[in-house]
Motif scaffolding. Sequence first.
Motif, PDB file in Angstrom:
ATOM      1  N   MET A  51      -5.960  27.160   9.680  1.00 54.54           N
ATOM      2  CA  MET A  51      -5.215  28.389   9.557  1.00 54.54           C
ATOM      3  C   MET A  51      -3.792  28.140  10.052  1.00 54.54           C
ATOM      4  N   ILE A  52      -2.833  28.826   9.421  1.00 56.02           N
ATOM      5  CA  ILE A  52      -1.423  28.715   9.752  1.00 56.02           C
ATOM      6  C   ILE A  52      -0.909  30.103  10.160  1.00 56.02           C
ATOM      7  N   ILE A  53      -0.181  30.152  11.266  1.00 54.56           N
ATOM      8  CA  ILE A  53       0.487  31.381  11.702  1.00 54.56           C
ATOM      9  C   ILE A  53       1.989  31.151  11.544  1.00 54.56           C
ATOM     10  N   VAL A  54       2.664  32.093  10.896  1.00 59.80           N
ATOM     11  CA  VAL A  54       4.099  31.985  10.654  1.00 59.80           C
ATOM     12  C   VAL A  54       4.816  33.085  11.437  1.00 59.80           C
ATOM     13  N   HIS A  55       5.827  32.689  12.179  1.00 53.83           N
ATOM     14  CA  HIS A  55       6.688  33.632  12.894  1.00 53.83           C
ATOM     15  C   HIS A  55       8.064  33.584  12.236  1.00 53.83           C
ATOM     16  N   ASP A  56       8.469  34.667  11.599  1.00 55.92           N
ATOM     17  CA  ASP A  56       9.833  34.812  11.109  1.00 55.92           C
ATOM     18  C   ASP A  56      10.580  35.583  12.189  1.00 55.92           C
ATOM     19  N   ILE A  57      11.574  34.931  12.790  1.00 57.59           N
ATOM     20  CA  ILE A  57      12.229  35.445  13.987  1.00 57.59           C
ATOM     21  C   ILE A  57      13.656  35.867  13.651  1.00 57.59           C
ATOM     22  N   PHE A  58      14.000  37.063  14.083  1.00 58.51           N
ATOM     23  CA  PHE A  58      15.336  37.615  13.844  1.00 58.51           C
ATOM     24  C   PHE A  58      15.939  38.060  15.165  1.00 58.51           C
ATOM     25  N   ILE A  59      17.179  37.676  15.413  1.00 59.67           N
ATOM     26  CA  ILE A  59      17.937  38.177  16.556  1.00 59.67           C
ATOM     27  C   ILE A  59      18.883  39.225  15.983  1.00 59.67           C
ATOM     28  N   CYS A  60      18.606  40.466  16.327  1.00 61.22           N
ATOM     29  CA  CYS A  60      19.317  41.595  15.724  1.00 61.22           C
ATOM     30  C   CYS A  60      20.607  41.932  16.450  1.00 61.22           C
TER      31      CYS A  60
END
Length: 97
Positions: free
Chosen positions: A1-10
């Motif tokens: 299984m793969i977990i993806v974190h798309d990270i944004f600094i707002c």
Amino acid sequence: MIIVHDIFICKPGNASKLAKLFKEVMADNKEFVDVLTDMTGQYNKVVMVSKFDSLSAFDKSWEEMGKDPEKTKKMQEKMAGYTDMYLTGSREIYRVW
């Protein structure tokens, strides 16, 4: 299984707006897990978490996204201007053991 974190600094004042937008837009996406906002660490961080069976399933999800023009158009309309809400972003991909 793969977990993806798309990270944004707002930009200040936009983290909760972006989190709500992601939650709404991704609601019918079966890979979508959650949207997280910071409580410690870097300020104004939003993390969109997705789960896939494999890296190839992650790659295939990008291909599938473009196959339905009506769905793509609706998503683009909802996401219009979202890039104005954040300063930078990154993606982290983890293998679950």
